[in-house]
Design a protein around this motif. Sequence first.
Motif, PDB file in Angstrom:
ATOM      1  N   TYR A  32      52.169  65.956  20.315  1.00 56.11           N
ATOM      2  CA  TYR A  32      51.948  64.778  21.163  1.00 56.11           C
ATOM      3  C   TYR A  32      51.674  63.531  20.308  1.00 56.11           C
ATOM      4  CZ  TYR A  32      50.117  61.991  25.045  1.00 56.11           C
ATOM      5  OH  TYR A  32      49.914  61.008  25.958  1.00 56.11           O
ATOM      6  N   ALA A  33      50.871  63.716  19.238  1.00 53.14           N
ATOM      7  CA  ALA A  33      50.580  62.589  18.349  1.00 53.14           C
ATOM      8  C   ALA A  33      51.834  62.144  17.602  1.00 53.14           C
ATOM      9  CB  ALA A  33      49.488  62.990  17.350  1.00 53.14           C
TER      10      ALA A  33
ATOM     11  N   VAL B  62      54.930  62.386  18.687  1.00 51.69           N
ATOM     12  CA  VAL B  62      55.801  61.709  19.657  1.00 51.69           C
ATOM     13  C   VAL B  62      55.330  60.296  19.901  1.00 51.69           C
ATOM     14  CG1 VAL B  62      56.526  61.710  22.084  1.00 51.69           C
ATOM     15  CG2 VAL B  62      56.630  63.812  20.750  1.00 51.69           C
ATOM     16  N   LEU B  63      54.048  60.074  19.946  1.00 51.20           N
ATOM     17  CA  LEU B  63      53.504  58.727  20.163  1.00 51.20           C
ATOM     18  C   LEU B  63      53.758  57.827  18.963  1.00 51.20           C
ATOM     19  CD1 LEU B  63      50.078  59.348  21.924  1.00 51.20           C
ATOM     20  CD2 LEU B  63      52.156  58.424  22.924  1.00 51.20           C
ATOM     21  N   LEU B  64      53.772  58.398  17.772  1.00 48.35           N
ATOM     22  CA  LEU B  64      54.014  57.602  16.572  1.00 48.35           C
ATOM     23  C   LEU B  64      55.473  57.200  16.426  1.00 48.35           C
ATOM     24  CD1 LEU B  64      51.740  59.386  13.935  1.00 48.35           C
ATOM     25  CD2 LEU B  64      51.417  57.127  14.961  1.00 48.35           C
TER      26      LEU B  64
END
Length: 78
Positions: free
Chosen positions: A72-73, A75-77
Amino acid sequence: MTSSPHPDPDPEPRDTSGLEPGGGVPPGETPPSEGGMSGTGPAHNPPKGWSKGPLALILGLAVLIAAFFLVYALVLLL
């Protein structure tokens, strides 16, 4: 002599009921001694620590949750 609001924690042996001369206690004045733990039933020895199944399940779930947040982290980056 003045009267104290607290009773004397160490009363006079002459005035204490149930004592024989010399401070002994006559038979029947005190309850019988207990037998200890000898009649409590069969011994039950539970296993020590966690069994392998639940421990593996908890560790697997923790790794899965950590992997989810790592993805998830990422993908956000991006």
